[in-house]
Design a protein around this motif. Structure first.
Motif, PDB file in Angstrom:
ATOM      1  N   LYS A  14       0.829  -1.198   0.000  1.00 29.92           N
ATOM      2  CA  LYS A  14       0.000   0.000   0.000  1.00 29.92           C
ATOM      3  C   LYS A  14       0.870   1.258   0.000  1.00 29.92           C
ATOM      4  O   LYS A  14       0.561   2.250  -0.663  1.00 29.92           O
ATOM      5  CB  LYS A  14      -0.895  -0.031   1.246  1.00 29.92           C
ATOM      6  CG  LYS A  14      -1.915   1.055   1.283  1.00 29.92           C
ATOM      7  CD  LYS A  14      -2.875   0.837   2.430  1.00 29.92           C
ATOM      8  CE  LYS A  14      -3.864   1.981   2.505  1.00 29.92           C
ATOM      9  NZ  LYS A  14      -4.865   1.760   3.540  1.00 29.92           N
ATOM     10  N   ARG A  15       1.981   1.184   0.720  1.00 31.59           N
ATOM     11  CA  ARG A  15       2.844   2.355   0.874  1.00 31.59           C
ATOM     12  C   ARG A  15       3.445   2.849  -0.448  1.00 31.59           C
ATOM     13  O   ARG A  15       3.685   4.026  -0.624  1.00 31.59           O
ATOM     14  CB  ARG A  15       3.985   1.985   1.821  1.00 31.59           C
ATOM     15  CG  ARG A  15       4.013   2.837   3.070  1.00 31.59           C
ATOM     16  CD  ARG A  15       5.383   2.747   3.697  1.00 31.59           C
ATOM     17  NE  ARG A  15       5.500   1.603   4.576  1.00 31.59           N
ATOM     18  CZ  ARG A  15       6.670   1.115   4.977  1.00 31.59           C
ATOM     19  NH1 ARG A  15       7.803   1.658   4.572  1.00 31.59           N
ATOM     20  NH2 ARG A  15       6.713   0.069   5.780  1.00 31.59           N
ATOM     21  N   GLN A  70       1.563   9.066 -14.027  1.00 29.26           N
ATOM     22  CA  GLN A  70       2.320  10.302 -13.772  1.00 29.26           C
ATOM     23  C   GLN A  70       2.707  10.410 -12.306  1.00 29.26           C
ATOM     24  O   GLN A  70       2.831  11.497 -11.760  1.00 29.26           O
ATOM     25  CB  GLN A  70       1.462  11.510 -14.185  1.00 29.26           C
ATOM     26  CG  GLN A  70       1.061  11.479 -15.652  1.00 29.26           C
ATOM     27  CD  GLN A  70       0.027  12.524 -15.999  1.00 29.26           C
ATOM     28  OE1 GLN A  70      -0.805  12.890 -15.172  1.00 29.26           O
ATOM     29  NE2 GLN A  70       0.062  13.001 -17.236  1.00 29.26           N
ATOM     30  N   GLY A  71       2.882   9.270 -11.660  1.00 30.66           N
ATOM     31  CA  GLY A  71       3.060   9.282 -10.202  1.00 30.66           C
ATOM     32  C   GLY A  71       4.474   9.059  -9.706  1.00 30.66           C
ATOM     33  O   GLY A  71       4.679   8.830  -8.513  1.00 30.66           O
ATOM     34  N   LEU A  72       5.439   9.116 -10.609  1.00 36.19           N
ATOM     35  CA  LEU A  72       6.813   8.796 -10.203  1.00 36.19           C
ATOM     36  C   LEU A  72       7.281   9.639  -9.024  1.00 36.19           C
ATOM     37  O   LEU A  72       7.814   9.121  -8.043  1.00 36.19           O
ATOM     38  CB  LEU A  72       7.755   8.965 -11.400  1.00 36.19           C
ATOM     39  CG  LEU A  72       9.190   8.484 -11.200  1.00 36.19           C
ATOM     40  CD1 LEU A  72       9.724   7.865 -12.487  1.00 36.19           C
ATOM     41  CD2 LEU A  72      10.132   9.591 -10.744  1.00 36.19           C
ATOM     42  N   ALA A  73       7.039  10.940  -9.108  1.00 37.52           N
ATOM     43  CA  ALA A  73       7.533  11.829  -8.053  1.00 37.52           C
ATOM     44  C   ALA A  73       6.887  11.494  -6.717  1.00 37.52           C
ATOM     45  O   ALA A  73       7.541  11.524  -5.663  1.00 37.52           O
ATOM     46  CB  ALA A  73       7.254  13.285  -8.431  1.00 37.52           C
ATOM     47  N   GLU A  74       5.606  11.132  -6.775  1.00 36.70           N
ATOM     48  CA  GLU A  74       4.912  10.812  -5.529  1.00 36.70           C
ATOM     49  C   GLU A  74       5.424   9.503  -4.921  1.00 36.70           C
ATOM     50  O   GLU A  74       5.637   9.407  -3.715  1.00 36.70           O
ATOM     51  CB  GLU A  74       3.415  10.731  -5.809  1.00 36.70           C
ATOM     52  CG  GLU A  74       2.584  10.998  -4.583  1.00 36.70           C
ATOM     53  CD  GLU A  74       1.126  11.192  -4.939  1.00 36.70           C
ATOM     54  OE1 GLU A  74       0.295  10.570  -4.281  1.00 36.70           O
ATOM     55  OE2 GLU A  74       0.832  11.935  -5.905  1.00 36.70           O
ATOM     56  N   ARG A  75       5.605   8.503  -5.787  1.00 35.18           N
ATOM     57  CA  ARG A  75       6.142   7.228  -5.305  1.00 35.18           C
ATOM     58  C   ARG A  75       7.573   7.382  -4.799  1.00 35.18           C
ATOM     59  O   ARG A  75       8.010   6.710  -3.888  1.00 35.18           O
ATOM     60  CB  ARG A  75       6.092   6.188  -6.425  1.00 35.18           C
ATOM     61  CG  ARG A  75       4.884   5.295  -6.346  1.00 35.18           C
ATOM     62  CD  ARG A  75       4.754   4.400  -7.553  1.00 35.18           C
ATOM     63  NE  ARG A  75       3.403   4.549  -8.052  1.00 35.18           N
ATOM     64  CZ  ARG A  75       3.070   5.036  -9.236  1.00 35.18           C
ATOM     65  NH1 ARG A  75       4.012   5.362 -10.090  1.00 35.18           N
ATOM     66  NH2 ARG A  75       1.815   5.163  -9.564  1.00 35.18           N
TER      67      ARG A  75
END
Lengths: 586, 113, 247, 127
Positions: free
Chosen positions: C115-116, C188-193
């Motif tokens: 989940k993290r 588009q979630g690379l930065a968030e991950r």
């Protein structure tokens, strides 16, 4: 007993349960969702679906065609309002999955690809190689992780529904790691607990598919519908019964008997189509019921191949080439090599029909509602009468999406109307009853019956009496045997008394559930004196629309056999006709 | 510090690992020749001085030595942790410290040549 | 059909009775086409009904029956009996996880870690369903497809020595899935991950032993995903250093 | 209570062949580091002048140093081989739809490495 109050309780966290949960969470972030399952979501059997999901997306296709294929494929036992709604919503739901990241196989221009499937007039099956169900399940599960209002209760075994004031208000479930019982109090309950293929000895279904939710609803007074319609998938891998997807035939695989002859042409599905050029709704792309029945006839004629694991025919894909098989059917190749020692690139694969899917289930309508208010059901555990007497391949994955979303909407509406206080004393009393039932099962001693023993007797009897072809005599025998097994069930004794992950106990509960449902299958089949779709009677070979264009309802009568009633089929625009898979259906 | 800049240290480790894989074996061979008395031409003082006098030579030598030191320091750190030495802080300070001193020294020497 | 004799040594543990786990031996006459799971099922059905373990699909796709077979993490439904013919076979619960009961291990840790890393498509702007699918070429699909094949059986965690030594490590399967979404052309979630992955217990605890990939019954190659993730994480770190952090 | 099996913090890498190989790979860093220090010493010697450099070369020929150099060279070759072997995992290359096979990527590294080494040996005057 611990009490957990929630708004919507969902039992089962496979494709249907997850879709329902996400739909509730996305549009109603103020409502609490309890997602209860006896396995972790990704273990749910949706993962084993291979071929794909049907939805109209290409310009040469139409909703009308999908409607006609589905209604005819179901031998007109489908509710046509349900089918119409379904074909309309199907493309949206599949696109939604695409937006959530499902790795659908693509065409060179980047749009979603479709493959041919049995009984479909046009290519309309979206697929992710041959692991479509797996990818749908994992996409849904992973997407559900972004919904903070979904609280998962993984490895909680549901025991019984809680009913008060004429509506369903929750469920009692056991935390498997501790043996503790939890009372889930909910404003609406959605059952998404899957089918019950494990009632049969030879099945594509995983060990968990024991119809727990269906049996809970049945005991709580919801009739089951059309349980006698059991789908045999024509291409189960010999020995294990592992599914080899219909996609094998969609991609051009053919069935051959012991002489190498493509026998389907003898059973109204010819003329023979050229190798490597499958023609829709013809030969190998006929519907599953017809193909499985053709196998049975070949067996009677002695044209099958005897093996230590039973008679078989061959699924021949050798002409497809290694590259095509690796791209479109990698799992099929892997499974054939591991479990049958046969590489489909080089040799035909031995197969036989195998129990795959229950068309029947909890009686639901177009709104996924059961007759009991506050209780909804979706997916294989339910029978919304989309699939009628025979489900078309690739409709079930789409079904759980379309009706998962629909159930969510209706469950939310229902839950929002429930402002009165729950009848807590009544619920508590029922929960205690469920607890007492489990406790008695664990503590009882002196029994002589074994769970595995009763289970295999049940399975054998169902296959003998309620298999591909049925007669009055064999069905009566099976009804008697199942009734007897239900009595003997009282004589089982658990050797495992532990509170921690007591699989002895879970298997006992599962067996109890399966025995109850087995009775609805056999009794429903005995009462239906006609042949329709997957229900084929040697003593009543014709379809009888006069008397039996009706749904069978089986209602729980305690220790007695179920009461059988009938319910009208909804017909809107397609009058019962002839199912034509003879290449004339172009 | 060591914890925060894992990306920094890892990038030095990876660059050093690749560079040393390409360059070290042949250098080690040449050194081995020299040690056995068959000193190759390039190992003569003048040749060496000439090589390291131009900026390309300086840069190559600086890159090789310093990245190799950072590579070794980082990898030894994980190896020591793996061997059961639970003193990551000290190991990091000592290891990266040596690499840092080596980096500065190599620059200092090279500027002098 | 010939038979294969196996002596199964199964690790048993009931927390309500046992101080610590112990082995119990079962003689099983197996049919030669059986998998180890069939042999274990035989024990459960015919010999000792108190044995607890997880299983379901029997086709190596649900990921339930991961266990240590002769010391190696494997799916019991994919380990052929004939590969162990006439031998003693040791069956233990998956290594590196706490034992809940017999062959059942506690998996909560993985569920939390998965989940993290936000294993789902993250978009700055959602495209309405009515506008159809995101176009994705077969090449774009292939870029991440392999990493979608993870069945979460946790064999890789049982094989990973770093997870054994540092239980905080997010671990192979979860990180491989993070990479799967990073590499998806729709995401588009690379930065968030990156926020999770770049933590010390994120990708950096991986020392690239490659044992996860050797163990993976679905040939996912998490080790490859993690090394690629280290590179993207490093690039992202430098980008953020100079203030160009957004994907 | 769930039972947690003990893990050896000091000997785990002896339990499995792949773990052992990994630990050996990690320990190549000792020799890579030593050789880097040796290079640093050499550069320092060049910077200090001809006498210091001659002394450096003399030290290289001492018996102890010879042994160390041999071991270092062997380990460094092993490091290079092992390092290139896994490059396809860290840097897969996709051409069109297909991935370039790992063996091709690793092989290309080996070829470049060997050519580069031969050129250096030639320029160094070994041939």
């Amino acid at each position: 007993m611990e009490l957990i109050k929630t708004d919507i309780a969902i039992v089962g966290a496979g494709g249907a349960g997850l879709r329902t949960a996400i739909a509730v969470a996305e549009s109603n972030p103020d409502l609490k969702v309890a997602l209860i399952s006896k396995v972790y979501p990704m273990r749910s059997h949706t993962c084993a679906a291979e071929g794909g999901a049907a939805g109209v997306i290409k310009p040469d296709d139409s909703l009308e065609l999908h409607f006609n294929d589905t209604v005819g494929g179901g031998d007109w036992l489908t509710d046509q309002d349900v089918v119409e709604y379904f074909v309309n919503e199907a493309p949206k739901e599949l696109l939604q999955l695409e937006h959530w990241g499902c790795p659908w196989s693509r065409e060179p221009n980047g749009s979603v690809g479709v493959r041919p499937f049995g009984g479909m007039k046009i290519k309309r099956t979206w697929f992710a190689a041959d692991k479509s169900g797996f990818h749908i399940l994992h996409t849904l599960f992973q997407t559900s992780l972004k919904c903070p209002t979904i609280e998962r209760f993984d490895e909680f075994f549901s025991i019984d529904l809680l009913m008060a004031d004429g509506r369903c208000q929750g469920v009692v479930a056991m935390e498997m790691k501790s043996g503790r019982l939890f009372q889930f109090q909910a404003k609406a309950v959605v059952l998404c607990s899957g089918g019950a293929g494990r009632m049969f000895p030879f099945s594509t279904n995983g060990a968990i598919k024991t119809g727990d939710g269906t049996a809970m609803a049945y005991r709580a007074g919801v009739p089951t519908k059309d349980m006698e319609f059991v789908q045999y998938h024509p291409t189960g891998l010999l020995a294990t019964g592992i599914l080899l997807t219909e996609g094998c035939r969609g991609e051009g695989g053919v069935l051959r008997n012991k002489d190498g002859y493509r026998y389907l042409q003898d059973y109204g599905m010819g003329p023979e189509t050229p190798l490597g050029e499958p023609v829709l709704k013809t030969m190998e792309l006929g519907p599953r019921d017809r193909l499985s029945q053709a196998f049975w006839h070949e067996q009677q004629k002695g044209n099958t191949i005897p093996t230590p694991w039973g008679d078989s025919t061959h699924l021949d894909m050798t002409h497809l080439g290694e590259k095509h098989i690796d791209e479109r059917l990698p799992l099929v190749r892997e499974l054939s090599i591991i479990y049958a020692g046969v590489d489909p690139v080089k040799e035909p694969v031995p197969i036989r029909p195998v129990v795959h899917y229950m068309m029947g289930g909890i009686h639901t309508n177009i709104d996924a509602e059961t007759p009991v208010s506050g209780l909804f059901a979706v997916g294989e555990c339910a029978c919304a009468s989309l699939n009628g007497a025979n489900r078309l391949g690739s409709n079930s994955l789409t079904e759980l999406l379309v009706f998962g979303k629909r159930a969510a909407k209706n469950a939310v509406e229902f839950a929002r109307k429930q402002n009165s206080e729950a009848n807590e004393s009544e619920l508590k009393e029922q929960a205690d009853k469920a607890q007492a039932k489990v406790r008695e099962l664990v503590q009882k001693s002196g029994g002589t019956e074994s769970i595995a023993g009763l289970r295999s007797e049940m399975a054998k009897s169902l296959e003998e009496g309620a298999g591909i072809y049925r007669t009055e005599e064999t069905l009566q025998q099976t009804c008697n045997t199942i009734a007897d097994l239900r009595k003997r069930y009282a004589g089982i004794e658990l050797h495992d008394k532990s509170n921690v992950f007591n699989t002895d106990l879970f298997q006992a509960l599962e067996l109890g559930n399966m025995l109850e449902l087995a009775q609805t299958v056999a009794e429903g089949a005995l009462a239906r004196k006609e042949s329709r779709g997957s229900h084929q009677r040697l003593d009543y070979e014709a379809r009888d629309d006069e008397q039996y264009l009706k749904h069978t309802l089986a209602s729980y009568q305690g220790e007695e056999a179920p009461r059988i009633d009938y319910h009208d089929v909804v017909i809107t625009k397609s009058q019962p006709g002839v199912r034509d898979y003879s290449g004339g259906a172009k | 510090m060591a914890k925060v800049n894992k990306a920094l240290f890892w990038s030095l480790f990876a660059a050093g690992g690749t560079l040393t894989a390409f360059v070290f074996p042949v250098l080690a061979l040449i050194t081995l020749f020299a040690a056995h008395g068959n000193t190759p031409e390039i190992m003569g003082f003048e040749q060496m001085q000439g090589l390291l006098a131009n900026w390309f030579g300086k840069l190559a030598a600086f890159g090789t030595v310093s990245l190799a030191l950072w590579h070794a320091a980082h990898r030894l750190r994980t190896a020591l942790y793996g061997l059961g030495l639970r003193a990551d802080g000290i190991v990091s300070v000592v290891g990266y410290g040596i690499a840092l001193v080596g980096t500065i020294l190599s620059a200092y020497y090279l500027v002098q040549i | 059909m010939s038979e294969v004799q196996l002596e199964l040594e199964i690790l048993r543990y009931d927390p309500e009775k046992d101080q610590e786990p112990h082995f119990k031996t079962y003689q099983v006459a197996c049919r030669e086409e059986w998998m180890i799971l069939d042999a274990v099922n035989h024990v459960k059905d015919e010999v000792d009904t108190t044995l607890s373990y997880r299983w379901s699909c029997h086709m190596a796709v649900c990921g339930s029956c991961g266990m240590m077979i002769d010391g190696q993490p494997k799916l019991a439904c994919k380990a052929a009996v004939k590969d162990y013919a006439d031998k003693k076979v040791r069956i233990e619960p998956l290594a590196n996880f706490p034992i809940e009961r017999d062959l059942v291990v506690v998996q909560d840790d993985f569920m939390e870690k998965l989940k993290r890393v936000k294993p789902y498509i993250i978009r700055k702007e959602e495209k309405p369903i009515e506008e159809g699918e995101y176009k994705q070429s077969p090449a774009d699909l292939k870029r991440f497809k392999q990493f979608t094949l993870c069945i979460n059986c946790l064999c890789c965690y049982a094989a990973c020595p770093e997870y054994a030594l540092t239980p905080e490590f997010v671990g192979p399967a979860a990180l491989a899935l993070a990479h799967r979404y990073n590499a998806d052309s729709r995401d588009q979630g690379l930065a968030e991950r990156h926020k999770e992955i770049s933590k010390p217990e994120g990708v950096w605890d991986c020392s690239f032993t490659d044992t996860c990939s050797i163990a993976c019954p679905k040939h996912v190659d998490p080790a490859s995903a993690l090394q690629q993730l280290k590179i993207t994480t490093t690039v992202q770190w430098y980008k953020e250093l100079i203030g160009m952090g957004d994907k | 209570m769930a039972y947690v099996r003990p893990v050896s913090k000091t000997c785990w890498y002896l339990k499995d062949r792949n773990y052992t190989i990994h630990m050996l790979n990690e320990l190549t860093s000792v020799f890579v580091g030593l050789y880097a220090l040796l290079l640093l010493w050499g550069i320092g010697a060049v910077a200090s002048g001809p006498e210091a450099y001659q002394y450096f070369l003399k030290c290289l020929a001492s018996p102890g140093m010879l042994v160390l150099l041999w071991v270092t060279t062997i380990v460094i070759f092993y490091h290079a081989i092992a390092w290139f072997k896994v490059t396809p995992k860290a840097m897969p290359i996709q051409k069109g739809e297909e991935f370039v096979p790992g063996g091709v990527i690793a092989g290309a590294h080996y070829v470049v490495w060997i050519l580069f080494s031969l050129v250096v040996l030639f320029l160094a005057g070994v041939f």
